[in-house]
Design a protein around this motif. Structure first.
Motif, short mmCIF file in Angstrom:
data_model
loop_
_atom_site.label_atom_id
_atom_site.label_comp_id
_atom_site.label_asym_id
_atom_site.label_seq_id
_atom_site.Cartn_x
_atom_site.Cartn_y
_atom_site.Cartn_z
N VAL A 165 0.85 -1.19 0.00
CA VAL A 165 0.00 0.00 0.00
C VAL A 165 0.89 1.24 0.00
N PRO A 166 0.72 2.21 -0.90
CA PRO A 166 -0.34 2.29 -1.91
C PRO A 166 0.09 1.95 -3.33
N LEU A 167 1.36 1.57 -3.57
CA LEU A 167 1.81 1.48 -4.96
C LEU A 167 1.85 0.06 -5.51
N GLY A 168 1.35 -0.92 -4.73
CA GLY A 168 1.24 -2.26 -5.27
C GLY A 168 2.41 -3.16 -4.89
#
Lengths: 394, 394
Positions: free
Chosen positions: A229-232
Motif C-alpha cells: 500500500v499504496p503502490l502495489g
C-alpha cells in the motif's frame, strides 16, 4: 531419416507443436518444436537462411516479430513435415537437451483476472472491507512486474529476504520470507507490438499475441502485505517469476476457446469483443510431487484479449517479447485454488503433503505446475510444466 | 583542429561531461559528450576499436556494462583531451544533432521518496486517512513502471484515454484523461548489474550506478485514482515517461553530495550506509515557458543508494540499463512541488501560466524540466532538460 514415434495420448502430438529454445551439449541455443518426447530442431528441419535464419537464434523473438502470416506458414510447413521421415540431425530426445528461457522478456505485466482469487485475497488481506474493489468488475486490474527476473522452469528460487511486519508487531524486521507462496497462472507472449500512441483492439488479439506459457509468480506474502500500500506489490514478487520452456501457439488452442463465464456489469465498449477468448485449460499443481490443486482457466473473469486491449488503450506501446500473465487461476472450489495462501486460508487450514501438514513453502520444496488444454478431436494440448525448487535464503 | 569555447557560466563545462547518443543528418547514432554547446563524438575523439568500439554503438549500454574502472579511465582521457585542440570531425554544434534515448531501458522502477510529495498525495487521494502509510518511513516504497514507454526528451505525449470515475459518478466512463499531470524526478541508470539471488549493498551504489537523468513521469490522475487499488498505478502512468538525453555521471556529482535531511526512525541495517548520497540538485519546472516550480532534490527522504539496496535486497537481479527514479521531488514550500496535482492542490488552487489560471495540462501545453547541481569550485553541473508537448487524444 526417422519417423518420430509419438506415444499414445501424448499432449505433444502434431496438433500442438509448441516452440522453445534448446541446446545440446557444446552447441548453441536454437529454436525447436516439441513432438512427443522429441525436440525437432527447426534450424535443421527448415534451414536457417533468409526468413528461416530466425530458427538459429537464441530466443524466439526474431521469429515472433515476423508476424501472424509467417507464424501460420511455418506451422503449416512443420505440420506437413513431421508426419513423415525427418532428418536424424534434427531430432533430439527431450531428456538430452537443455531448455532455455524461450523469449527475451520486454515488459512483464501481471493481471488479477480470477474473481475467485481476487475475492479470496481481498478477504485475507483486508478482512474488514468488501473483498472485491469497486474497480474490479470494470477493468482487468494489473501491474508491471520485473522483466529481468523472469526465469525458465527448473531455475532454483532463492528464498527472498526483506521487511516483514505481522499485524501484532510494532515495527518491521528484516529476514527471510516466512510466507513463501506460488501463483499458478497462464502467460501470453506478444509477437507483434504496437506503436506509442496506438492501441490493440480486443478483436486484434491473435494478430499480436503468438502464444501462451505457464507461469509461476512466486510470492512472498509477508513482504507483500507490508509493502503493497499504496503502490502495489514490488519486492514480494520481483525476486523470481518462472515460465515454462514451451510456448504453445494460439493456433494450437483453437479447440480450447470457450465463452467467458459471464461479465456483469457489461464492460465498456473497448473491452467488448466479438470472439471468445476464454480458454479451457486445466492446470495441475504438485507440491513435492503430490497433487494439491487443479485450477481451471475457463473460470477466469477477464479474457487475455481484454487484458491486452486494456493495457494498450492508453496509448502505451507494446513490443515483441512483452509477457502478460493472467494472475492466479482459482476456481470456486477449494481444490481449484492456484495459490497456497488461498488453499490454506492464510496458513490457518494446512494441506497434507506427503503425510505432513503444510502451509507455506519450506526450503527444499519443489513446486511443479503443468497443464493441458482441449485439442481437436478429443486430443489434449500440453503446456509441459513449470517447476522450481526453493533454496535457503542467502 | 579546434578549441571548443565553453560559454562563461555554462553548466556543461569540463567538470560535467555528460554522455548521450546523437546523430547528424544521414549518420548512425553514436556516443558523445556535451561540452558547452558542442557535442564531442567519442567515436572520433577516442576511436572505435577494441574497448572503444562501444562509442560507435547506438546506446550507452555497452559502455555502461564496462564498469566503474573503465568509466573513470574514459572520463580521465576525455577530461585531459577537451582542454586542448580537438579534431573538427569530432565536433558538432548541439543544435545540429538529433539526440536519442541514451540507453536501452531494461527494467524501470519508480520510487516515492519525497516525504512532502507522499504526504501531499496521501491527503489528496485519501483525505480521511493518515497521509503517510505505516510502511513509508521504513522502506523506500516503489513499483515497476513500463520500460517500453520510456522516451527521450522532445517526444510528443499523446493524451491518454482510459477509465475515469469521479467520486460522485456511479460508474466509470471511457475517454481522454481530464487530469493530465507531470512528475519532476531524477532517474538513476544502472551500469553494472547483479546476479539473481545476489544484492547490491547500500555502500556499493557507485560501483553499479553510472549516472543520473531528469525524468518526467507523466501521470493521468483520473485514470490512476480509479485503477490503483490494490495493485498500484498502471495505465495512469504507462503511456509515457520522458528522460533527458544527457546522462550525468556520478563522477560529476561528487560536489553535490550532501547528507539526507534525516531519517526517523533509523532504517533497518541493510538501508544504512556510511556515505552521503543525498544530492544538492535544483530543478526548475516550466509550463509553456513560464517557471512554475523549483523542486529541491536535497529534501528527498530516501537516497538513491537506499533505493537500489532495497530493490535488490530480495535477490532480484539488476541489469545494465535498469532505470530507477526518485518519484516526484517536492519540497516543503508550495513553489517547490514537482507535480501539478500538488501545486494546484487537486485542481482547487490554480496557478497562473502566461496570464491564465491553470490546473492540469491542456492539449498543446509544453512542460520543460531542467536542473543543475553543485559542481566543484562554485561551478554548476547541468542536466540539460526534459521536455514534452501534449497532443490531442486519438
Amino acid at each position: 531419416m526417422s519417423v518420430v514415434e509419438v506415444p499414445a495420448g501424448s499432449p505433444f502430438g502434431r496438433e500442438n507443436l509448441p516452440y522453445g529454445v534448446f541446446s545440446v551439449a557444446g552447441g548453441d541455443p536454437r529454436v525447436g518444436v516439441r513432438l512427443g518426447d522429441t525436440v525437432v530442431d527447426l534450424s535443421v528441419l527448415l534451414g536457417a537462411t533468409g526468413d528461416d535464419a530466425v530458427f538459429a537464434a537464441a530466443s524466439l523473438n526474431p521469429f515472433l516479430a515476423q508476424g501472424p502470416a509467417r507464424w501460420a506458414q511455418v506451422r503449416e510447413r512443420v505440420t506437413a513435415l513431421v508426419g513423415g521421415d525427418l532428418p536424424d540431425a534434427a531430432l533430439h530426445p527431450v531428456r538430452d537437451v537443455a531448455l532455455h528461457l524461450p523469449f527475451e522478456v520486454a515488459d512483464y505485466v501481471d493481471f488479477y483476472a480470477s474473481e475467485h482469487h481476487a475475492s479470496n485475497l481481498g478477504r485475507l488481506f483486508r478482512p474488514d472491507a468488501e473483498p472485491l474493489m469497486p474497480n474490479w468488475k470494470h477493468l482487468p486490474v494489473g501491474y508491471h512486474g520485473r522483466a529481468g527476473t523472469v526465469v525458465v522452469s527448473g531455475t532454483d528460487v532463492v528464498r527472498p529476504c526483506g521487511q516483514r511486519k505481522a499485524p501484532d508487531e510494532a515495527a518491521p524486521t528484516y529476514g527471510p520470507s516466512r510466507r513463501l507462496d506460488i501463483e499458478a497462472e497462464l502467460g501470453f507472449v506478444v509477437g507483434v507490438g504496437s506503436p506509442l500512441g496506438g492501441r490493440i483492439g480486443v478483436d486484434e488479439f491473435d494478430q499480436h499475441v503468438f502464444g501462451a506459457v505457464l507461469v509461476n509468480d512466486w510470492s512472498a506474502r509477508d513482504i507483500q502485505a507490508w509493502e503493497y500500500v499504496p503502490l502495489g506489490p514490488h519486492l514480494g514478487k520481483s525476486f523470481a517469476t518462472s515460465v515454462s520452456p514451451w510456448v504453445v501457439p494460439l493456433a494450437a488452442l483453437q479447440a480450447a476457446r470457450v465463452p467467458l463465464p459471464g461479465q456483469d456489469p457489461p464492460p465498456l465498449e473497448y473491452l467488448r469483443g466479438s470472439e471468445d477468448w476464454g480458454l479451457d485449460v486445466d492446470l495441475v499443481v504438485e507440491w513435492n510431487g503430490e497433487q494439491v490443486a487443479r485450477p481451471p482457466y475457463k473460470e477466469m473473469y477477464w479474457s487475455p484479449a481484454q487484458m491486452l486491449a486494456h493495457l494498450t488503450v492508453n496509448g502505451a506501446s507494446a513490443r515483441t517479447g512483452d509477457l502478460f500473465a493472467s494472475g492466479t487461476i482459482s476456481g470456486p472450489e477449494r481444490h481449484q485454488r492456484g495459490a497456497f495462501i488461498e488453499l490454506t486460508w492464510g496458513g490457518r487450514e494446512p494441506v497434507t503433503v506427503k503425510g505432513e501438514e503444510r502451509t507455506f513453502l519450506l526450503d527444499g520444496d519443489e513446486v511443479t505446475i503443468s497443464a493441458t488444454a482441449s485439442g481437436p478431436d478429443g486430443t489434449r494440448i500440453g503446456f509441459g510444466e513449470v517447476t522450481g525448487r526453493i533454496t535457503p535464503a542467502r
